[in-house]
Design an enzyme around this catalytic site. Sequence first.
Site, PDB file in Angstrom:
ATOM      1  N   GLY A 164      -5.291  -5.278   1.005  1.00 33.22           N
ATOM      2  CA  GLY A 164      -6.483  -5.041   1.650  1.00 33.22           C
ATOM      3  C   GLY A 164      -6.940  -3.626   1.229  1.00 33.22           C
ATOM      4  N   GLU A 190      -8.349   3.144   7.890  1.00 28.38           N
ATOM      5  CA  GLU A 190      -7.413   3.641   8.600  1.00 28.38           C
ATOM      6  C   GLU A 190      -8.130   4.737   9.536  1.00 28.38           C
ATOM      7  OE1 GLU A 190      -4.180   3.048   8.797  1.00 28.38           O
ATOM      8  OE2 GLU A 190      -4.411   1.540   7.211  1.00 28.38           O
TER       9      GLU A 190
END
Length: 298
Positions: free
Chosen positions: A66, A270
Amino acid sequence: MKDTGAALLILNGKGAGNEELREAVGALREEGVKLSVRVTWEYGDAARYVAEAVELGCETVIAGGGDGTINEVAGALAQLGADAPALGIIPLGTANDFATGCNIPLSPEQALQLAVKGRVVDIDLAKVNDQHFFINMATGGFGTRITTETPEKLKAALGGVSYFIHGLLRLDTLKADSCEIKGPDFSWQGDALVIGIGNGRQAGGGQQICPDALINDGLLQLRLLTSEELLPSFLRSLINNEENKNIVSASLPWLEINAPHDMTFNLDGEPLTGKRFRIEVLPNAIQCRLPPNCELLG
């Protein structure tokens, strides 16, 4: 010295059981392509495998996963300089926002063919606080909370649309972030419901947050959804991608964000938390194998 045509596939562990990809790897090897495969287990593995690819003389490093996997591989390549291998991409994640925005095929077989044989193009990356990277987008505010909190089971069942559904379920938590944003000939201060800083255009499973962004123009697109008329603005922008008076937009080579409290930005999946962020574009930071119909190239 680079080994012409050689490639190393860095595969996120979640995609290790993909039979279509396994067959595609086998088919390319039968064609004579030198293709090595490594599987990640924890953060940091991708960077180590990129270093191994350089030692092997690979022309291409392929990120199979991803947006987070692509981010880690791209960031490692950016730190190698001009002699770095090119980046190839096989979208195997939940949202696949960057790959989708680039018109990379979702079929593992077609994506692998492109990753090994596609044309090489110079593209930009973005750097945050001198040590973090993103290839697609940094998002802050309510949108970040949605993408970081969406349950894994919902992602698995519904894919990218899960972010949208979870967002609707969490509208009771709607809260703006107070901050100040500055850049070349740009200054804004206020309460932001959603902040998008795009090298690419979409995030959160297909939402076009930065619809004018390009990955080779040396600029980042900043888009702010301010907190006035919170609920109507959020729904109109999320569902219809409509322009309205509560959206602030600018294209900048760099920007600085300062807040009186901790904010969290989602860098390609993130999270990064802090009170101060400096985000700058790195023009022509890496090379990437992209299709001729890539919509993110100017």
